[in-house]
Write an enzyme that holds these catalytic residues in place. Structure first.
Site, PDB file in Angstrom:
ATOM      1  N   GLY A  72      86.362 159.959 -17.162  1.00  0.00           N
ATOM      2  CA  GLY A  72      85.089 160.602 -16.854  1.00  0.00           C
ATOM      3  C   GLY A  72      83.904 160.057 -17.617  1.00  0.00           C
ATOM      4  O   GLY A  72      83.156 160.823 -18.220  1.00  0.00           O
ATOM      5  N   GLY A  73      83.711 158.729 -17.579  1.00  0.00           N
ATOM      6  CA  GLY A  73      82.584 158.129 -18.290  1.00  0.00           C
ATOM      7  C   GLY A  73      82.903 157.980 -19.761  1.00  0.00           C
ATOM      8  O   GLY A  73      83.511 156.997 -20.178  1.00  0.00           O
ATOM      9  N   SER A 130      81.307 158.109 -11.462  1.00  0.00           N
ATOM     10  CA  SER A 130      80.902 158.973 -12.584  1.00  0.00           C
ATOM     11  C   SER A 130      79.391 159.172 -12.574  1.00  0.00           C
ATOM     12  O   SER A 130      78.697 158.955 -13.577  1.00  0.00           O
ATOM     13  CB  SER A 130      81.376 158.373 -13.914  1.00  0.00           C
ATOM     14  OG  SER A 130      82.776 158.444 -14.027  1.00  0.00           O
ATOM     15  N   ALA A 131      78.894 159.626 -11.426  1.00  0.00           N
ATOM     16  CA  ALA A 131      77.454 159.811 -11.257  1.00  0.00           C
ATOM     17  C   ALA A 131      76.902 160.915 -12.151  1.00  0.00           C
ATOM     18  O   ALA A 131      75.685 160.990 -12.356  1.00  0.00           O
ATOM     19  CB  ALA A 131      77.145 160.118  -9.788  1.00  0.00           C
ATOM     20  N   CYS A 168     100.635 171.441  -9.720  1.00  0.00           N
ATOM     21  CA  CYS A 168     101.136 172.270  -8.629  1.00  0.00           C
ATOM     22  C   CYS A 168     100.191 173.451  -8.454  1.00  0.00           C
ATOM     23  O   CYS A 168     100.108 174.306  -9.328  1.00  0.00           O
ATOM     24  CB  CYS A 168     102.544 172.748  -8.975  1.00  0.00           C
ATOM     25  SG  CYS A 168     103.309 173.808  -7.781  1.00  0.00           S
ATOM     26  N   GLU A 171      84.933 150.264  -5.790  1.00  0.00           N
ATOM     27  CA  GLU A 171      84.972 150.315  -7.257  1.00  0.00           C
ATOM     28  C   GLU A 171      84.394 149.021  -7.814  1.00  0.00           C
ATOM     29  O   GLU A 171      84.765 147.932  -7.386  1.00  0.00           O
ATOM     30  CB  GLU A 171      86.411 150.514  -7.739  1.00  0.00           C
ATOM     31  CG  GLU A 171      86.632 150.358  -9.225  1.00  0.00           C
ATOM     32  CD  GLU A 171      85.793 151.316 -10.062  1.00  0.00           C
ATOM     33  OE1 GLU A 171      85.015 150.812 -10.915  1.00  0.00           O
ATOM     34  OE2 GLU A 171      85.903 152.540  -9.861  1.00  0.00           O
ATOM     35  N   ALA A 182      79.117 150.917  -4.676  1.00  0.00           N
ATOM     36  CA  ALA A 182      78.969 151.899  -3.602  1.00  0.00           C
ATOM     37  C   ALA A 182      77.548 151.920  -3.051  1.00  0.00           C
ATOM     38  O   ALA A 182      77.340 152.133  -1.847  1.00  0.00           O
ATOM     39  CB  ALA A 182      79.360 153.286  -4.109  1.00  0.00           C
ATOM     40  N   GLN A 221      83.432 159.686  -5.758  1.00  0.00           N
ATOM     41  CA  GLN A 221      83.847 160.142  -7.084  1.00  0.00           C
ATOM     42  C   GLN A 221      83.516 159.115  -8.156  1.00  0.00           C
ATOM     43  O   GLN A 221      84.272 158.930  -9.108  1.00  0.00           O
ATOM     44  CB  GLN A 221      85.336 160.496  -7.114  1.00  0.00           C
ATOM     45  CG  GLN A 221      85.619 161.891  -6.597  1.00  0.00           C
ATOM     46  CD  GLN A 221      86.951 162.430  -7.059  1.00  0.00           C
ATOM     47  OE1 GLN A 221      87.239 162.483  -8.250  1.00  0.00           O
ATOM     48  NE2 GLN A 221      87.771 162.850  -6.110  1.00  0.00           N
ATOM     49  N   MET A 225      89.510 160.225 -12.547  1.00  0.00           N
ATOM     50  CA  MET A 225      89.511 161.243 -11.506  1.00  0.00           C
ATOM     51  C   MET A 225      89.522 160.607 -10.122  1.00  0.00           C
ATOM     52  O   MET A 225      90.353 160.917  -9.273  1.00  0.00           O
ATOM     53  CB  MET A 225      88.285 162.150 -11.648  1.00  0.00           C
ATOM     54  CG  MET A 225      88.267 162.997 -12.901  1.00  0.00           C
ATOM     55  SD  MET A 225      89.473 164.347 -12.898  1.00  0.00           S
ATOM     56  CE  MET A 225      90.832 163.595 -13.777  1.00  0.00           C
TER      57      MET A 225
END
Length: 565
Positions: A58-59, A268-269, A413, A202, A246, A266, A183
Site C-alpha cells: 500500500g505505497g 496506490s492512488a 474466508c 502495472e 494506467a 487498484q 492489494m
C-alpha cells in the site's frame, strides 16, 4: 546497505526476516509469540512488497517505524509477561504497562492525526522527522497475509458484478484495471476465479514478475496489442499483467473505441507522492523527484489520475460496468477538476454492503506452526460447521487449489456474526486436542462491517448520511480491547489516504486454553456484532433482522426489533 537519517534506519538490505515455525517459543507464551511471529511474517520477503524498507504494502504501509523500533519491539515481545501490555505508537514501542492476563498483549495506534492536520502534507513532515509511520491497515497491525488477504473480497465483488450486469455469467468478458501491488495483485486471480479475463496495467515490471511467480497473474505483456491478443486468443479466463501506465492505457482504449466489460483500478492512488507514477515519467525519474521536489510529484500524479478517471468515465458511458475499488482515485480526480468523478460508484455500496449488514467480512487466520496441513484441517472444519453454503465451499476448494501461501500458511474466508465465534472456538479446540501442530491466530482486514469509517469507500452513501462518523471504529477498538483480543490496533488513512478514513483491527490467539476460549467467544461475537449494530443504527433492514436473529441488545432499536417477524 543501510540508510539512516532523522527517521532512523529505514533501509537495510542485509536483513531477511522470516517468522519462526514450529513449537519452540522465543517469547514467554503463545500470547506474545503470536504477535512476534506475525510482525516478522509481515516482513517476510515472500509477503512484503519492500521488506528491506519495512514496507509491507500500500505505497509506504510499514510494519515498524524503523529498524531500531523493529528490533526493540521484538526484544520487548520476547520478555513481555502475560500480565503486561506493550503500547506501540506509529510503529514505535513506547511503553510497557501492567494490565491482566485477559487484556491485550499489544495495543497499537498508527498514523492518527488531529482532524484539522490530517493531510498528507503534515503527515509527510512528521514522517521525515521520524515522528510517525503510515500503517495502512494490516501492515502496521501485523496481520497481512499477502495478496490472499484481499482475494476473496475481490472475488466476491466480481461475482456480484457478474450477477448484477451479466446475469451471473462472466464467460467471454474481461476486466480492465490498474495496479499489481500488495492489494491490486489479488485482482487477476480473483477475476479468473469469478470467470472473467483481465488486463491489469502495472508500471513496475518487478511487481508483474512477482505476481507471475506466485500464481496471481497468468501472463505478461509489454504492449496493449499483445495484451488484447492474449485475452482474445483463449476459451478460458486468463489474466495479463500489462507493463505500462494506467493513465496512458485507459485513454488509449477510449481512443481505439475498445470497451471492456468491467473497469476498475487498484493503483496506490491514495498516496499521490509515493503510490502513483505520473504519466510520461520513468520509475527512476519519480524516485529522483521524490527526493528533490515532492510538490511537483504530487501535482503530476494527481493530474495523471484525472486523465485516468476521465477515461474510466468515458468507458462507463460506453457501457462498461465501472467501479471504484477503494483507493480514493475519484477524490483525487475531483480535486483536479473532474466534477463528475463520483459518477461511478464505489464497490462497497454497489456490491458489498448487504454482506456487511450481517457482519460478513474478511475473517482470516494463520497457522503459527508454519505447516500448511494446519490450514487444510481448518478448511475442512469450516466446511463441517457451515455445511449448507456451497458458495463458501467452492471458495475454499479454489483457494486450496490456486492460492500459493506467502509466509506463514493462512486462509481468508468471508463469514459473519453467526459463524465467527463458532469457528474460533472450534479452532481453539483443535489446538487443545492436538489436531493442529501449534496455535492459530484469527484476525481480519480493517475493511470490515463495523471497524471503519471511510466516506469514499466502506461507508460511502450510508442510508442515514452518517458516512463520516468515526465513532464506530473507535467503539469497535475499545470493545475488542475490553473483550480480550490478543492485540488491537487503531489507524488513520488506510486504503484511501490521510484525512479520509479511521479504522480498527484485532487479532486473537487460539492457544488451546480455556481462558482463550472465553476470550474468543467474546471477541469473535462482539467484533462482527458492532458491524451489525452500526448498519442497523443507520437504518438497514437486513442488519435489523440480523440483530434480531442474533439477539443483539440495541437499546434504541430493541422495541422495533421485537416487532420483526
Amino acid at each position: 546497505m543501510t540508510q539512516s537519517s532523522a527517521q532512523g534506519t529505514r533501509l537495510d538490505t542485509q536483513r531477511t526476516i522470516r517468522a519462526p515455525r514450529g513449537t519452540q517459543l522465543r517469547a514467554k507464551s503463545w500470547l506474545t509469540e503470536a504477535p512476534l511471529r506475525m510482525l516478522m511474517n509481515n516482513l517476510d520477503p515472500d509477503v512484503a512488497e519492500h521488506p528491506h524498507a519495512l514496507v509491507v504494502y500500500g505505497g509506504i504501509g510499514r510494519a515498524a517505524r524503523n529498524w531500531e523500533c523493529f528490533d526493540k519491539i521484538v526484544e520487548v515481545l520476547e520478555r513481555l509477561e502475560d500480565d503486561q501490555t506493550l503500547l506501540v505508537q506509529s510503529g514505535k514501542p513506547v511503553g510497557v504497562f501492567p494490565t491482566h492476563k485477559n487484556a491485550p498483549r499489544v495495543l497499537i495506534a498508527n498514523s492518527n492525526l488531529v482532524p484539522h492536520w490530517a493531510n498528507w502534507e503534515h503527515f509527510n513532515e512528521l514522517d521525515k522527522q521520524g515522528l510517525m509511520m503510515y500503517g495502512q491497515m494490516t501492515a502496521g497491525s501485523w496481520i497481512y497475509i499477502g495478496s490472499q488477504g484481499i482475494v476473496q473480497g475481490t472475488y466476491e465483488t466480481f461475482v456480484a458484478v457478474a450477477k448484477k450486469h451479466f446475469n451471473g455469467d462472466a464467460k467471454g468478458r474481461w476486466v480492465l484495471t490498474g495496479g499489481l501491488g500488495g492489494m491490486g495483485g489479488a485482482q487477476p486471480l480473483a477475476a479468473t476465479m469469478a470467470g472473467f479475463s483481465m488486463i491489469a496495467v502495472e508500471c513496475d515490471e518487478s511487481r508483474i514478475d512477482y505476481r507471475l511467480r506466485t500464481g496471481y497473474v497468468d501472463k505478461k505483456a509489454n504492449t496493449l496489442d499483445e495484451a488484447l491478443a492474449m485475452i482474445a486468443d483463449t476459451d478460458r479466463p486468463i489474466s495479463v499483467g500489462l507493463l505500462g501506465n494506467a493513465a496512458d492505457i485507459f485513454p488509449e482504449l477510449v481512443k481505439r473505441n475498445i470497451t471492456p466489460d468491467v473497469v476498475t483500478d487498484q493503483t496506490s492512488a491514495h498516496d499521490p507522492l509515493n503510490g502513483y507514477l505520473p504519466l510520461g515519467w520513468s520509475m527512476e525519474k519519480a524516485a529522483q523527484m521524490r527526493q528533490q521536489n515532492e510538490a511537483e510529484v504530487v501535482k503530476a500524479a494527481k493530474a495523471s489520475m484525472a486523465i485516468q478517471v476521465r477515461a474510466m468515465l468515458d468507458l462507463q458511458t460506453r457501457g462498461a460496468a465501472t467501479l471504484d475499488y477503494g483507493n480514493n482515485i475519484r477524490q483525487m480526480a475531483l480535486e483536479e477538476g473532474v466534477a463528475n468523478a463520483f459518477d461511478f460508484p464505489g464497490f462497497v455500496p454497489a456490491y458489498i454492503r448487504p454482506l456487511f449488514c450481517e457482519g460478513i467480512g474478511p475473517f482470516r487466520w494463520a497457522a503459527l506452526s508454519g505447516d500448511p496441513e494446519d490450514i487444510y484441517k481448518t478448511d475442512q472444519k469450516v466446511k463441517e460447521l457451515i455445511p449448507d453454503n456451497p458458495h463458501l465451499h467452492n471458495w475454499l476448494d479454489m483457494a486450496r487449489e490456486r492460492i500459493h501461501f506467502q509466509g506463514l500458511p493462512a486462509r481468508i474466508c468471508w463469514v459473519g456474526l453467526k459463524d465467527r465465534a463458532r469457528l474460533g472456538l472450534a479452532f481453539n479446540e483443535m489446538v487443545k486436542n492436538g489436531e493442529l501442530k501449534a496455535p492459530i491466530v484469527i484476525g481480519r482486514d480493517h475493511l470490515d462491517s463495523g471497524s471503519v469509517a471511510s466516506p469514499n469507500r466502506e461507508t460511502e452513501g450510508m442510508l442515514d448520511g452518517s458516512d463520516a462518523v468515526s465513532d464506530w471504529p473507535l467503539l469497535n477498538a475499545l470493545l475488542n480491547t475490553a473483550g480480550g483480543a490478543t492485540w488491537v490496533s487503531l489507524h488513520h488513512g488506510g486504503g484511501v489516504g490521510m484525512g479520509f478514513s479511521q479504522h480498527s483491527g484485532m487479532v486473537i490467539c487460539c492457544d488451546g486454553s480455556d481462558d482463550a476460549a472465553e476470550r474468543i467467544a467474546r471477541v469473535l461475537h462482539n467484533d462482527p456484532a458492532t458491524g451489525v449494530m452500526r448498519h442497523a443504527d443507520a437504518g438497514y433492514e437486513i442488519a435489523k433482522r440480523c440483530a434480531q436473529q442474533q439477539k443483539l441488545d440495541l437499546p434504541m432499536l430493541n422495541a422495533e426489533l421485537a416487532k420483526l417477524k
